[in-house]
Scaffold this motif. Structure first.
Motif, short mmCIF file in Angstrom:
data_model
loop_
_atom_site.label_atom_id
_atom_site.label_comp_id
_atom_site.label_asym_id
_atom_site.label_seq_id
_atom_site.Cartn_x
_atom_site.Cartn_y
_atom_site.Cartn_z
N LEU A 198 -56.77 30.17 -25.97
CA LEU A 198 -55.63 29.98 -25.72
C LEU A 198 -54.87 28.77 -25.95
O LEU A 198 -53.73 28.63 -25.89
N MET A 199 -55.78 27.71 -25.80
CA MET A 199 -55.42 26.28 -26.00
C MET A 199 -55.24 25.88 -27.74
O MET A 199 -54.82 24.86 -27.68
N VAL A 200 -55.61 26.88 -28.49
CA VAL A 200 -55.59 26.44 -29.94
C VAL A 200 -54.11 26.98 -30.62
O VAL A 200 -53.75 28.06 -30.39
N SER A 201 -53.56 26.08 -31.21
CA SER A 201 -52.20 26.38 -31.98
C SER A 201 -52.31 26.38 -33.27
O SER A 201 -53.11 25.62 -33.96
N LEU A 202 -51.42 27.13 -33.99
CA LEU A 202 -51.63 27.24 -35.35
C LEU A 202 -50.17 27.28 -35.97
O LEU A 202 -49.31 28.30 -35.22
N ASN A 203 -49.75 26.36 -36.82
CA ASN A 203 -48.35 26.44 -37.50
C ASN A 203 -48.39 27.51 -38.54
O ASN A 203 -49.62 28.11 -38.81
N SER A 204 -47.28 27.70 -39.12
CA SER A 204 -47.08 28.59 -40.07
C SER A 204 -47.95 28.30 -41.20
O SER A 204 -48.65 29.39 -42.02
N GLU A 205 -48.11 27.07 -41.79
CA GLU A 205 -48.81 26.89 -42.91
C GLU A 205 -50.45 27.13 -42.71
O GLU A 205 -51.15 27.71 -43.48
N GLY A 215 -60.66 21.10 -34.71
CA GLY A 215 -61.35 20.65 -33.37
C GLY A 215 -61.71 21.61 -32.41
O GLY A 215 -61.39 21.54 -31.33
N CYS A 216 -61.97 22.96 -33.05
CA CYS A 216 -62.33 24.18 -32.33
C CYS A 216 -63.50 24.74 -32.98
O CYS A 216 -63.95 24.49 -33.99
N THR A 217 -63.68 25.98 -32.33
CA THR A 217 -64.63 26.66 -32.96
C THR A 217 -64.25 27.90 -33.85
O THR A 217 -63.02 28.08 -33.76
N THR A 218 -65.23 28.47 -34.57
CA THR A 218 -64.57 29.41 -35.46
C THR A 218 -64.08 30.57 -34.56
O THR A 218 -63.03 31.32 -35.01
N ALA A 219 -64.83 30.73 -33.57
CA ALA A 219 -64.18 32.03 -32.76
C ALA A 219 -62.89 31.72 -32.14
O ALA A 219 -61.86 32.68 -31.87
N GLN A 220 -62.72 30.60 -31.71
CA GLN A 220 -61.43 30.24 -30.98
C GLN A 220 -60.51 30.13 -32.24
O GLN A 220 -59.04 30.72 -31.96
N LEU A 223 -67.29 36.43 -37.45
CA LEU A 223 -66.12 35.25 -37.31
C LEU A 223 -66.58 34.18 -36.22
O LEU A 223 -66.02 33.15 -36.22
N ALA A 224 -67.45 34.68 -35.29
CA ALA A 224 -67.76 33.54 -34.29
C ALA A 224 -69.20 32.85 -34.76
O ALA A 224 -69.48 31.78 -34.43
N ILE A 273 -71.63 33.84 -20.60
CA ILE A 273 -70.61 33.05 -19.83
C ILE A 273 -70.12 31.86 -20.89
O ILE A 273 -68.92 31.58 -21.03
N ASP A 274 -70.91 31.19 -21.62
CA ASP A 274 -70.65 30.07 -22.48
C ASP A 274 -69.69 30.67 -23.59
O ASP A 274 -68.56 30.02 -23.80
N ASN A 275 -70.05 31.86 -24.05
CA ASN A 275 -69.42 32.27 -25.10
C ASN A 275 -67.84 32.88 -24.49
O ASN A 275 -67.01 32.77 -25.13
N PHE A 276 -67.84 33.56 -23.36
CA PHE A 276 -66.78 33.84 -22.64
C PHE A 276 -65.81 32.57 -22.43
O PHE A 276 -64.57 32.60 -22.80
N ASN A 277 -66.40 31.58 -21.94
CA ASN A 277 -65.60 30.38 -21.77
C ASN A 277 -64.94 29.73 -23.14
O ASN A 277 -63.62 29.41 -23.20
N GLN A 278 -65.70 29.98 -24.25
CA GLN A 278 -65.13 29.66 -25.46
C GLN A 278 -63.98 30.49 -25.81
O GLN A 278 -63.04 29.93 -26.28
N ASN A 279 -64.28 31.73 -25.77
CA ASN A 279 -63.25 32.60 -26.01
C ASN A 279 -61.81 32.44 -25.26
O ASN A 279 -60.68 32.45 -26.07
#
Length: 344
Positions: free
Chosen positions: A296-303, A259-264, A214-215, A286-292
Motif C-alpha cells: 500500500l506504500m509503493v507508488s508507481l507512475n505511468s511510465e 526498493g520494494c519486493t516483487t510481491a509489493q 510473482l512473489a 505473518i511475514d509475507n502478510f506484512n510484506q503484502n
C-alpha cells in the motif's frame, strides 16, 4: 519497509455496497487445497494479526479443504465477528472423487446453510457462485431469496463473462465479481472489467501474485508438496517455467530499483487498477502478510506501470493461467429460462 498506518477502506458495488479493507486475505492455502493443512493455532494467529493490522476482508470457499477452511475461520472469528467481512463461495464440489460444478437452486440453499454452520455465523457478508453451472440458467437465483431471508448480505460471481454478469445483475444487484487479475493474467480487461464498471460492480482480484510466482519466482514450485493443486497449472510446467523465468527476473530488477519486493510491486500494480478493486493475496505466514500490506506504500507512475506491463505481454507468457480454462469466465454462458424448461 514499515507497515502502513491503517489500511484504507473501499466500497464494492455501488448499489447497497459492501465496505471492505482495500486489501483482503485469501485463506485457501491454510487448508488442504494447497498441500497439507497448516497448523490451526498458527492460522488463527495469522487471522487475528490481519484484523489487528486493519485487514478485515477474508475470502474462503466450501471447496477449500473441502469444508475445513470455513470451519477454521469460524473458530478464528469467535469474539471478533463484528470486525470482519466474510466472503465464501459455493458451486464446486467433489462427487465420486470427481470435480463437479453444481448450481441447482436446491443445492444453493443446502450449501449456504452448511457454510453458515461451519463459519458459525448467522449471515454471510458476500456469497459467491464459485464457478458457473452452465446447465442451469443464471437467473434461477435462490440467492435472491437468501438475501431476503437475511442469510446473506451480498451476492457475487466468480469467473463470469460479461453477458453472464449482465443477466445475473438484472435479477439482483451484484456486489462483486471475483476473477484472476495480476500483471500476467489480464484476460478480463477487455470485457469483464468495463461491464463491472458500467453496472457499478466491484472487482475482487484473486491470485494477484500469480499463485506465488510473482512473489517468489520459479524456485517456489520446487518446494510445493506433491498434493499442491498449483502443480497442475500449465505456467508451472517445466518447459513453460523456464521461459516465464524471464518475466520474474525483469520484475526483480524493477523491484530493486524501487526498493520494494516483487510481491509489493505486483500488488501495487493491482491497486492502480481502481478504487473498486480489492486484491486478496493468500499467505500462511505473518511475514509475507506484512510484506503484502506494505504494498500500500509503493507508488508507481505511468511510465513505471507501462514498463511493468511490458514484462508480461501475451506473446511473452508461456502457458494458460489456469489448469481448467473451461471453468473460467470464457465458458460461463448458461441456458435461458425457456431453454432450460424445454430441456426438462
Amino acid at each position: 519497509m514499515a507497515l502502513p498506518v491503517g489500511v484504507p477502506r473501499i466500497q464494492l458495488g455501488s448499489i447497497n455496497g459492501l465496505e471492505v479493507s482495500k486489501i483482503g486475505l485469501g485463506c485457501v492455502g491454510m487448508s488442504a487445497t494447497y498441500g497439507p493443512p497448516k497448523p490451526e493455532p498458527e492460522m488463527i494467529k495469522l487471522v487475528h494479526h490481519a484484523i489487528d493490522s486493519g485487514v478485515t476482508s477474508f475470502d474462503t470457499s466450501d471447496f477449500y479443504g473441502p469444508y475445513t477452511n470455513e470451519t477454521l475461520l469460524g473458530k478464528a472469528f469467535k469474539g471478533v465477528r463484528q470486525k470482519v467481512e466474510i466472503s465464501t463461495k459455493f458451486g464446486v464440489r467433489l462427487k465420486d472423487d470427481k470435480l463437479e460444478i453444481q448450481g441447482h437452486p436446491t443445492y444453493v440453499r443446502e450449501a449456504c446453510e452448511a457454510s453458515l454452520k461451519r463459519l458459525d455465523t448467522d449471515c454471510i457478508d458476500l456469497y459467491y457462485v464459485h464457478r458457473i453451472d452452465v446447465r442451469v440458467p443464471i437467473e434461477m437465483w435462490e440467492l435472491k431469496k437468501l438475501v431476503e431471508e437475511g442469510k446473506i448480505k451480498h451476492i457475487g460471481l466468480s469467473e463470469a463473462s460479461a453477458s453472464t454478469i449482465r443477466r445475473a445483475h438484472s435479477v439482483h444487484p451484484l456486489t462483486a465479481i471475483q476473477t484472476e487479475w495480476s500483471i500476467w493474467s489480464r484476460d478480463l480487461e477487455e470485457q469483464v472489467v468495463p461491464t463491472c464498471r458500467e453496472l457499478g460492480i466491484g472487482i475482487v482480484a484473486y491470485s494477484p501474485l500469480g499463485r506465488g510466482f510473482l512473489a517468489a519466482g520459479p524456485s517456489f514450485i520446487q518446494n510445493l508438496a506433491d498434493t499442491d493443486f498449483r502443480k497442475r497449472f500449465p505456467r508451472f510446467k517445466q518447459q513453460n517455467l523456464e521461459q516465464n523465468k524471464h518475466i520474474y527476473d525483469s520484475i526483480c530488477e524493477m523491484a530493486a530499483r524501487k526498493g520494494c519486493t516483487t510481491a509489493q510491486l505486483a500488488l501495487a500494480w493491482v491497486f492502480l487498477q481502481g478504487e473498486d478493486v480489492c486484491p486478496i493475496p493468500g499467505t500462511t505466514k505473518i511475514d509475507n502478510f506484512n510484506q503484502n500490506i506494505g504494498a500500500l506504500m509503493v507508488s508507481l507512475n505511468s511510465e513505471e506501470k507501462a514498463e511493468l506491463e511490458s514484462y508480461a505481454t501475451l506473446d511473452v507468457i508461456h502457458g494458460d493461467r489456469h489448469a481448467f480454462m473451461s471453468q473460467t469466465w470464457m465458458n460461463s454462458e448458461t441456458p435461458t429460462l425457456s431453454q432450460w424448461t424445454s430441456m426438462k
